[in-house]
Every structure is written in structure tokens, then in C-alpha cells.
Design a protein around this motif. Structure first.
Motif, PDB file in Angstrom:
ATOM      1  N   ILE A 223       0.836  -1.209   0.000  1.00  0.00           N
ATOM      2  CA  ILE A 223       0.000   0.000   0.000  1.00  0.00           C
ATOM      3  C   ILE A 223       0.868   1.255   0.000  1.00  0.00           C
ATOM      4  O   ILE A 223       0.616   2.239  -0.725  1.00  0.00           O
ATOM      5  CB  ILE A 223      -0.947  -0.024   1.205  1.00  0.00           C
ATOM      6  N   VAL A 224       1.915   1.234   0.835  1.00  0.00           N
ATOM      7  CA  VAL A 224       2.812   2.403   0.908  1.00  0.00           C
ATOM      8  C   VAL A 224       3.475   2.642  -0.439  1.00  0.00           C
ATOM      9  O   VAL A 224       3.604   3.804  -0.925  1.00  0.00           O
ATOM     10  CB  VAL A 224       3.849   2.200   2.021  1.00  0.00           C
ATOM     11  N   LEU A 225       3.926   1.559  -1.059  1.00  0.00           N
ATOM     12  CA  LEU A 225       4.570   1.698  -2.375  1.00  0.00           C
ATOM     13  C   LEU A 225       3.609   2.256  -3.409  1.00  0.00           C
ATOM     14  O   LEU A 225       3.987   3.100  -4.244  1.00  0.00           O
ATOM     15  CB  LEU A 225       5.124   0.345  -2.812  1.00  0.00           C
ATOM     16  N   LEU A 226       2.360   1.796  -3.363  1.00  0.00           N
ATOM     17  CA  LEU A 226       1.366   2.332  -4.317  1.00  0.00           C
ATOM     18  C   LEU A 226       1.125   3.810  -4.093  1.00  0.00           C
ATOM     19  O   LEU A 226       1.002   4.619  -5.039  1.00  0.00           O
ATOM     20  CB  LEU A 226       0.063   1.549  -4.187  1.00  0.00           C
ATOM     21  N   LEU A 227       1.045   4.192  -2.822  1.00  0.00           N
ATOM     22  CA  LEU A 227       0.831   5.620  -2.522  1.00  0.00           C
ATOM     23  C   LEU A 227       1.999   6.459  -3.031  1.00  0.00           C
ATOM     24  O   LEU A 227       1.817   7.571  -3.585  1.00  0.00           O
ATOM     25  CB  LEU A 227       0.653   5.807  -1.012  1.00  0.00           C
ATOM     26  N   ILE A 228       3.202   5.962  -2.818  1.00  0.00           N
ATOM     27  CA  ILE A 228       4.382   6.691  -3.292  1.00  0.00           C
ATOM     28  C   ILE A 228       4.341   6.829  -4.801  1.00  0.00           C
ATOM     29  O   ILE A 228       4.645   7.904  -5.373  1.00  0.00           O
ATOM     30  CB  ILE A 228       5.668   5.981  -2.820  1.00  0.00           C
ATOM     31  N   ALA A 229       3.968   5.741  -5.471  1.00  0.00           N
ATOM     32  CA  ALA A 229       3.912   5.782  -6.943  1.00  0.00           C
ATOM     33  C   ALA A 229       2.901   6.802  -7.428  1.00  0.00           C
ATOM     34  O   ALA A 229       3.122   7.536  -8.389  1.00  0.00           O
ATOM     35  CB  ALA A 229       3.591   4.384  -7.457  1.00  0.00           C
ATOM     36  N   ILE A 230       1.744   6.862  -6.756  1.00  0.00           N
ATOM     37  CA  ILE A 230       0.698   7.817  -7.156  1.00  0.00           C
ATOM     38  C   ILE A 230       1.185   9.244  -6.971  1.00  0.00           C
ATOM     39  O   ILE A 230       0.977  10.147  -7.823  1.00  0.00           O
ATOM     40  CB  ILE A 230      -0.586   7.550  -6.349  1.00  0.00           C
ATOM     41  N   ILE A 231       1.845   9.491  -5.837  1.00  0.00           N
ATOM     42  CA  ILE A 231       2.336  10.825  -5.574  1.00  0.00           C
ATOM     43  C   ILE A 231       3.377  11.242  -6.592  1.00  0.00           C
ATOM     44  O   ILE A 231       3.398  12.354  -7.086  1.00  0.00           O
ATOM     45  CB  ILE A 231       2.896  10.898  -4.151  1.00  0.00           C
ATOM     46  N   VAL A 232       4.264  10.300  -6.894  1.00  0.00           N
ATOM     47  CA  VAL A 232       5.321  10.607  -7.875  1.00  0.00           C
ATOM     48  C   VAL A 232       4.722  10.955  -9.225  1.00  0.00           C
ATOM     49  O   VAL A 232       5.122  11.900  -9.923  1.00  0.00           O
ATOM     50  CB  VAL A 232       6.283   9.422  -7.982  1.00  0.00           C
ATOM     51  N   VAL A 233       3.750  10.173  -9.656  1.00  0.00           N
ATOM     52  CA  VAL A 233       3.098  10.406 -10.957  1.00  0.00           C
ATOM     53  C   VAL A 233       2.391  11.752 -10.954  1.00  0.00           C
ATOM     54  O   VAL A 233       2.387  12.506 -11.933  1.00  0.00           O
ATOM     55  CB  VAL A 233       2.123   9.279 -11.285  1.00  0.00           C
ATOM     56  N   ALA A 234       1.792  12.071  -9.814  1.00  0.00           N
ATOM     57  CA  ALA A 234       1.014  13.314  -9.730  1.00  0.00           C
ATOM     58  C   ALA A 234       1.920  14.537  -9.816  1.00  0.00           C
ATOM     59  O   ALA A 234       1.569  15.577 -10.411  1.00  0.00           O
ATOM     60  CB  ALA A 234       0.187  13.332  -8.459  1.00  0.00           C
ATOM     61  N   VAL A 235       3.024  14.463  -9.181  1.00  0.00           N
ATOM     62  CA  VAL A 235       3.896  15.659  -9.144  1.00  0.00           C
ATOM     63  C   VAL A 235       4.932  15.682 -10.271  1.00  0.00           C
ATOM     64  O   VAL A 235       5.669  16.647 -10.432  1.00  0.00           O
ATOM     65  CB  VAL A 235       4.599  15.725  -7.759  1.00  0.00           C
ATOM     66  N   TRP A 236       5.056  14.641 -10.995  1.00  0.00           N
ATOM     67  CA  TRP A 236       6.081  14.580 -12.042  1.00  0.00           C
ATOM     68  C   TRP A 236       5.630  15.519 -13.184  1.00  0.00           C
ATOM     69  O   TRP A 236       4.543  15.410 -13.669  1.00  0.00           O
ATOM     70  CB  TRP A 236       6.188  13.153 -12.525  1.00  0.00           C
ATOM     71  N   PRO A 237       6.531  16.432 -13.616  1.00  0.00           N
ATOM     72  CA  PRO A 237       6.141  17.380 -14.689  1.00  0.00           C
ATOM     73  C   PRO A 237       6.008  16.647 -16.031  1.00  0.00           C
ATOM     74  O   PRO A 237       6.794  15.778 -16.334  1.00  0.00           O
ATOM     75  CB  PRO A 237       7.320  18.376 -14.696  1.00  0.00           C
ATOM     76  N   VAL A 238       5.021  17.133 -16.767  1.00  0.00           N
ATOM     77  CA  VAL A 238       4.757  16.500 -18.048  1.00  0.00           C
ATOM     78  C   VAL A 238       5.680  17.135 -19.079  1.00  0.00           C
ATOM     79  O   VAL A 238       5.806  18.348 -19.160  1.00  0.00           O
ATOM     80  CB  VAL A 238       3.290  16.670 -18.464  1.00  0.00           C
TER      81      VAL A 238
END
Length: 238
Positions: A223-238
């Protein structure tokens, strides 16, 4: 009552029976010759009463000697036969005294047994004619010694039997002690098995708890890893 005393009392009873028979013969002779048998009849009644009392006494003393094993069973049987003969003789004497049966004529064996003894004024004892070979002609002292030797042999056999029983008792006690020790060992093993079984049960519960905790930790990591992945994707510049 000692052995020789019983034989002496028995012989005295036999002599009393013989005396009664002789008095009955004398009484009958006086009656045939016109004499007065009143006095001898009184003597006969007293003698017959004494004989009647003596026989049960012999029987009672024989029973005590037999029950206490002071004499062998074969000797007890022999003496019982002698008492039975005395009872028969006592009944015959009573019947002869009362006139119910005629006075028996003296037998040839009785006359021969009387022999020289009769000439000396000593009447033969008819009850000793059927005495067995092993005691025939023996004195009271010799019969007592013979019985004493037999009793000593019996005592030796009983001592040997007692020794065997004593050894068997000791063996039984040793076997019992060994069984007690084995039972103690078995009890200790049972206690150890119960204790070990409890430990195994406790360890099994701990393992199960650890399995559950491990599964829960794994889920949390995912769960923690999934949350980290979501956060990274959200903040990663396009």
C-alpha cells in the motif's frame, strides 16, 4: 492330651468293657444257679454308665489331637475305628445286660489270646486283636516314639515348605518394588510428554501469529509503495 495318655485311656476303657462282659457272665451264672445277682447288677449299671461317658471323652480328645495335627491322619483314622468298635461293644453289652440279646460265646481267637495271661488272672484285651502290624506288640513308650518320629518328619517337610514360601514372598516383594519403579518412570515420561505437548502448542500459536503479522506487514508495504507511486506520478512534470 498326649498321645500315650490317649492310648492309656483307651486301654482302660477296653478293660472296663471286658470287666463288664465278665460281670454279665457272672450275673447270668448266678441267675442260673439260683443266686442273688442284685449287688452285681448295681455294679454293672455303674460300670455301663462309666463306659458310656468314657467313649465320648476318647472321641473328643481324638478330635482335638487330630485338629491340632499332633497325630497323622492315618493314625487318627485308626483310632476312630477303635472308637467305633468300642461303641459297638458298648451297645452289645447294654443289650446283653438287659437280656435283649444272649451272651455271646467266647471266640476261639479270644481264648487263644487269653492263653497264659488268663492263667495268671489277667484277662486278654479283645480290642487289641485287630491292632495293625506297625504297632502290634509295641509298648506305649515305643508307640509314642514312633509317632514322634513321624511328627518330626512332618515338621521337616513343613519347614522346607515354609522356606520355599518365604523365598517366593521375597521374590514377589522384589517384583513389586521393580513394578513400582517402572510405574514411577512411566509417570515421569507421561508428565514430560504433557509438558512437551504444551510447549509445542504454544510455539504453534506463536508461529501462527507471526504468519498473520507477516501477511499484514506485506500488505502495508504494498500500500505504501502504491501511494508513493501515485504521488510521484502526480507531481512529475509533463
Amino acid at each position: 492330651m498326649s498321645q500315650d495318655t490317649w492310648l492309656q485311656n483307651y486301654d482302660a476303657t477296653c478293660r472296663l468293657a471286658q470287666e463288664i462282659a465278665e460281670n454279665i457272665h457272672e450275673r447270668n451264672r448266678q441267675q442260673r444257679t439260683g443266686g442273688n445277682p442284685a449287688k452285681i447288677n448295681m455294679t454293672l449299671r455303674a460300670s455301663l454308665q462309666k463306659l458310656k461317658q468314657s467313649i465320648p471323652q476318647l472321641k473328643e480328645s481324638l478330635l482335638r489331637a487330630s485338629s491340632s495335627r499332633r497325630i497323622m491322619q492315618s493314625e487318627a483314622d485308626r483310632r476312630q475305628n477303635l472308637i467305633d468298635d468300642l461303641l459297638t461293644r458298648e451297645k452289645q453289652l447294654n443289650a446283653t445286660f438287659k437280656g435283649d440279646i444272649p451272651e455271646p460265646a467266647p471266640s476261639r481267637s479270644t481264648l487263644m489270646a487269653g492263653g497264659s495271661g488268663a492263667s495268671e488272672g489277667v484277662s486278654a484285651n479283645p480290642w487289641l486283636i485287630n491292632e495293625p502290624e506297625e504297632t502290634r506288640g509295641l509298648t506305649f513308650g515305643e508307640i509314642k516314639q514312633q509317632q514322634q518320629r513321624i511328627i518330626e518328619v512332618q515338621d521337616a517337610g513343613l519347614d522346607a515348605l515354609a522356606a520355599v514360601i518365604s523365598r517366593q514372598k521375597i521374590m514377589g516383594q522384589e517384583i513389586g518394588n521393580e513394578l513400582d519403579e517402572q510405574n514411577e518412570i512411566i509417570d515421569d515420561l507421561a508428565h514430560l510428554v504433557d509438558k512437551t505437548d504444551g510447549r509445542i502448542h504454544n510455539e504453534t500459536r506463536r508461529v501462527q501469529l507471526l504468519d498473520k503479522k507477516s501477511a499484514s506487514c506485506g500488505m502495508m508495504v504494498v500500500i505504501v509503495l502504491l501511494l508513493i507511486a501515485i504521488i510521484v506520478v502526480a507531481v512529475w512534470p509533463v
